[in-house]
Design a protein around this motif. Structure first.
Motif, PDB file in Angstrom:
ATOM      1  N   GLN A  42      73.760  71.775  54.267  1.00  0.00           N
ATOM      2  CA  GLN A  42      73.747  70.316  54.261  1.00  0.00           C
ATOM      3  C   GLN A  42      74.303  69.793  52.944  1.00  0.00           C
ATOM      4  OE1 GLN A  42      69.429  70.514  55.703  1.00  0.00           O
ATOM      5  NE2 GLN A  42      70.056  68.457  56.345  1.00  0.00           N
ATOM      6  N   SER A  97      64.943  60.869  48.971  1.00  0.00           N
ATOM      7  CA  SER A  97      65.528  59.527  49.017  1.00  0.00           C
ATOM      8  C   SER A  97      65.129  58.776  47.755  1.00  0.00           C
ATOM      9  CB  SER A  97      65.031  58.782  50.260  1.00  0.00           C
ATOM     10  OG  SER A  97      65.641  57.512  50.340  1.00  0.00           O
ATOM     11  N   GLY A 143      69.710  58.109  51.524  1.00  0.00           N
ATOM     12  CA  GLY A 143      69.603  58.695  52.850  1.00  0.00           C
ATOM     13  C   GLY A 143      68.339  59.517  52.997  1.00  0.00           C
ATOM     14  N   TRP A 150      70.826  58.271  45.872  1.00  0.00           N
ATOM     15  CA  TRP A 150      70.846  58.697  47.276  1.00  0.00           C
ATOM     16  C   TRP A 150      69.792  57.918  48.044  1.00  0.00           C
ATOM     17  CZ3 TRP A 150      73.690  60.809  50.785  1.00  0.00           C
ATOM     18  CH2 TRP A 150      73.117  61.302  51.958  1.00  0.00           C
ATOM     19  N   ALA A 159      75.107  66.174  50.642  1.00  0.00           N
ATOM     20  CA  ALA A 159      74.945  64.742  50.386  1.00  0.00           C
ATOM     21  C   ALA A 159      76.012  64.324  49.387  1.00  0.00           C
ATOM     22  CB  ALA A 159      73.556  64.441  49.827  1.00  0.00           C
ATOM     23  N   LYS A 175      77.833  60.691  47.409  1.00  0.00           N
ATOM     24  CA  LYS A 175      77.769  59.261  47.138  1.00  0.00           C
ATOM     25  C   LYS A 175      79.189  58.768  46.914  1.00  0.00           C
ATOM     26  CE  LYS A 175      75.229  55.542  46.351  1.00  0.00           C
ATOM     27  NZ  LYS A 175      74.216  55.037  47.297  1.00  0.00           N
ATOM     28  N   TYR A 187      77.142  64.562  44.210  1.00  0.00           N
ATOM     29  CA  TYR A 187      76.958  65.342  45.431  1.00  0.00           C
ATOM     30  C   TYR A 187      75.813  66.324  45.249  1.00  0.00           C
ATOM     31  CZ  TYR A 187      79.561  68.843  42.761  1.00  0.00           C
ATOM     32  OH  TYR A 187      79.972  69.719  41.785  1.00  0.00           O
TER      33      TYR A 187
END
Length: 486
Positions: free
Chosen positions: A466, A434, A426, A424, A468, A470, A442
């Motif tokens: 939220q 990060s 981001g 990750w 995340a 990939k 995820y």
């Protein structure tokens, strides 16, 4: 009546509660082919097709809609269905659609018995008499329509469309109308005396208006293909609408002008869509076909996101029926720089679609897959809230049920190949930093309910969740080094 005793329900009461039917996921494998042929009138606007044979039966094999549908259905594997919609590109005539005739009502013997038939019909506000109709020699319903057509003379025309008779005014525009057929033996046989549909004439509409109307009519279709020629300015205006509409959609365009091969030209369609950063527009160059983009959509829309390892990249795919382009290396680079796709011939006697990109630079499979994922997660959470027989409490346990639902759909994104484990890069949130590796592909984070504002709690809002993910990506090129030792 004999007393049978006390009711069992006074001791054991059982109620059956049927949960509401869950909302269906949207289908991201349906295209809308937009054309201007009279086959579909401005009232009907939209028809669904499952095969090319039915398209050929309705439109014939010379219509632009048919040629685009051929490219769409020729992919291997191909999409299962498409819509064909009507663009009122030029002013239309008013018409009267008779009721659909059943099999028994289509018996030609009943029509052959008419040897002095008549009826009156109002065309453009003027009553027209159809007189002395002799059908004794007709052999089919097309023959009936031909005789009525001749009797209508310059006022209107008549056709049998395979299911019903249609009378169409020979004028166009908003004053063009066909109404008021009188009830007679002939008009009753033809289904023109009752249960008819009158469609008023229309003035020409813009491409944007046609797409907007069809977007309002159906949320089913995902990819737009325009079978008629249109000005670049009109295409850009319509592409802006596709990008802005709340229902996720994409549009595909084929360019034949060789200006797209020239690096010095910056006002071709591909360049202008790239300049707008439009990631909902897909452009393909073809010198020979106007339906190349339809072939790409046909292959892409065969993807079943509910399967295992079913997602694809459009690069390397075939386009049956589309002639490959023999390009120079410079021309191929210009197309790549303009985010314009092409079915290209290679020196090893193979041809592939490249690069599989949207005008804004996203890869097609990213756009397609993320649109599916957004709808899939949205639908799953909706169904959790909608079908639950008890409320989802505004507690950490309740929010955990929403998180679990989201994770189940993200797991399907891993299964179908859209999402995969990776690093990750981001912004950090929750426990995710990060540079961390998303081992599942995820990560889902929901803060404790105790951190929620009082206003949000009183509004019965969930905490902000939220996610995340990939993307799995795809290999489009590789460098190989062979070291040799003697």
């Amino acid at each position: 009546m004999a007393n049978k005793g006390l009711p069992v329900s006074s001791v054991v009461s059982v109620d059956v509660v049927m949960a509401p039917k869950a909302a269906a996921e949207r289908d991201f494998g349906i295209a809308l082919i937009l054309g201007a042929s009279n086959t579909i009138d401005a009232y009907e606007r939209l028809r669904l097709y499952y095969d090319i044979d039915t398209v050929a039966s309705d439109f014939g094999t010379e219509a632009p809609e048919y040629k685009m549908a051929v490219a769409y259905f020729s992919a291997e594997p191909s999409a299962a269905q498409c819509y064909i919609g009507r663009w009122v590109k030029t002013a239309t005539s008013g018409l009267l659609k008779g009721r659909i005739l059943g099999t028994a009502e289509q018996n030609i013997a009943a029509f052959k018995a008419i040897n002095e038939g008549s009826f009156k019909v109002t065309v453009d506000g003027v009553e027209k008499s159809v007189m002395a109709i002799n059908l004794s020699s007709v052999t089919n319903l097309n023959g009936v329509a031909t005789i009525i057509d001749s009797a209508l003379d310059t006022a209107a025309s008549c056709v049998w469309d395979g299911t019903r008779f249609v009378i169409r005014s020979k004028t166009t525009g908003t004053e063009s109308t066909v109404t008021g057929v009188t009830k007679t033996a002939l008009s009753s046989l033809m289904g023109l005396d009752a249960d008819t549909v009158a469609v008023g004439g229309m003035v020409a509409e813009s491409l944007l208006n046609a797409v907007s109307e069809l977007a309002d009519m159906s949320s089913d279709w995902y990819g737009l293909l325009v079978a008629e020629e249109a000005d670049d300015d009109d295409i850009l205006e319509m592409a802006d609408f596709i990008s802005a509409t709340s229902t996720s959609r994409i549009a595909g365009f084929t360019v034949k002008k060789t200006t797209v091969l020239d690096a010095q030209v910056e006002n071709d369609l591909a360049s202008r869509l790239k300049a707008k950063g439009n990631n909902r527009a897909f452009v393909q160059y073809s010198s020979a076909s106007t339906a190349a983009a339809a072939a790409a959509f046909g292959r892409a829309f065969a993807v079943n996101f509910d399967g295992q390892n079913t997602t694809i990249t459009l690069k390397f795919k075939q386009e049956p029926g589309i002639e490959p382009e023999v390009l120079t290396a410079t021309q191929a680079k210009v197309l790549k720089d303009k985010n314009c796709n092409v079915f290209a011939q290679y020196s090893n006697d193979t041809a592939i679609l490249q690069e599989g990109v949207m005008s804004g630079g996203w890869y097609f499979d990213e756009r397609h897959g993320l649109d599916w994922l957004q709808n899939d997660v949205q639908t799953a959470v909706w169904n959790l809230l909608y079908t639950s027989t008890s409320k989802i409490p505004q507690t950490d346990a309740g929010i955990a049920r929403i998180v679990t639902t989201i994770e189940s759909r993200l797991e399907q994104a891993v299964t179908n190949g859209l999402v995969a484990p990776g690093v990750w890069n981001g912004d950090s949130f929750g426990a995710l930093q990060s540079g961390d590796t998303l081992t599942k592909g995820y990560y889902v984070y929901a803060p404790p309910v105790a951190t929620q504002s009082q206003a949000d709690r009183e509004a019965r809002n969930s905490t902000v969740i939220q996610v995340a993910i990939k993307l799995a990506g795809a290999v489009h090129a590789t460098d190989i080094i062979i070291n040799v030792n003697r």
